[in-house]
Design an enzyme around this catalytic site. Sequence first.
Site, short mmCIF file in Angstrom:
data_model
loop_
_atom_site.label_atom_id
_atom_site.label_comp_id
_atom_site.label_asym_id
_atom_site.label_seq_id
_atom_site.Cartn_x
_atom_site.Cartn_y
_atom_site.Cartn_z
CG ASN A 24 4.15 -0.88 4.95
OD1 ASN A 24 2.95 -1.14 4.89
ND2 ASN A 24 4.96 -1.45 5.82
CD GLU A 25 1.58 -0.28 9.11
OE1 GLU A 25 2.46 -0.05 9.97
OE2 GLU A 25 0.83 -1.28 9.15
#
Length: 328
Positions: free
Chosen positions: A49-50
């Site tokens: 995630n990111e």
Amino acid sequence: MELLLSSALQDILDSLEFARGSAESTWGSVRAAMGHPEPFPVKYVAIGNEDCGKENYRGNYLKFYNAIREAYPDIQMISNCDGSSGPLDHPADLYDFHVYTGSRALFSMKNTFDNTSRSGPKAFVSEYAVTGNDAGRGSLLASLAEAAFLTGLEKNSDVVHMASYAPLFINDNDRTWNPDAIVFNSWQQYGTPSYWMQKLFRESSGATIHPISLSSSCSGSLAASAITWHDDDNSFLRVKIVNFGPDAVSLTISATGLQSSINALGSTATVLTSGSVMDENSFANPNKVVPVTIELRNASEEMEVTLPPHSLSAFDLALAQSRLVAEM
């Protein structure tokens, strides 16, 4: 580190077996014992995630990708790296695209995917929203910039596979993020302008996208898209136009090349606007900023419309029974 990574990989595979495995499998049997013998239809897995810019992401990504692909070849895997402006250097079925920014910046991103390669992984715009001072606790201004951005996703739906606003819900007693689409407490709820804006895009899934062009001295503050969609009984040409500017704009909508004529009966115009761009909904006034729908009595293949300042307008033009395309 390798031992930790190996353990994490096994945890992921065990989790997927818990969700998707048969009731006779090691972890599927645990799910069945908890009262859900049928597998869950897990279709997508985002790896991270990111995390794209982090030092070890790409190397570790490939280990997760290969392990999951071998065990579940049908699962679509999502990379954290942005592929909208250039090819990825690793395999993926989709790539994650997140954007949180001010209203003007998001409005200007309405053409982000116009030049994206038509081959390779598709985009999953899994998080988008206007944030900061422009957003307040869910302002009209934020919803209009988001609507303009969505018209761009809609027009580029051949490369944008999915999109989701974030976050969806917020408990008013525990506000950790602003804005959110739906606000609730223990006994009431309301939708922000962004919630109501998104309802005007709900027919986009499965719709037919049409080319659209804008010719106006105010085109720099406009964004538009056009689709045909169907309900149980009728078909419609929907033209959505965002007026992000402070002045009303008069336009001529001209629809050409349709295989069906436009019928004024059943045609409507729906407008989302308010007296101030920073107007918000609240428990005390949950319908301060909501769409208003009226009959469109002048609906035709060519018609004059006026867009209110700071507004999203959706013109649903009812299509009559299809004409014969060729003589029989």
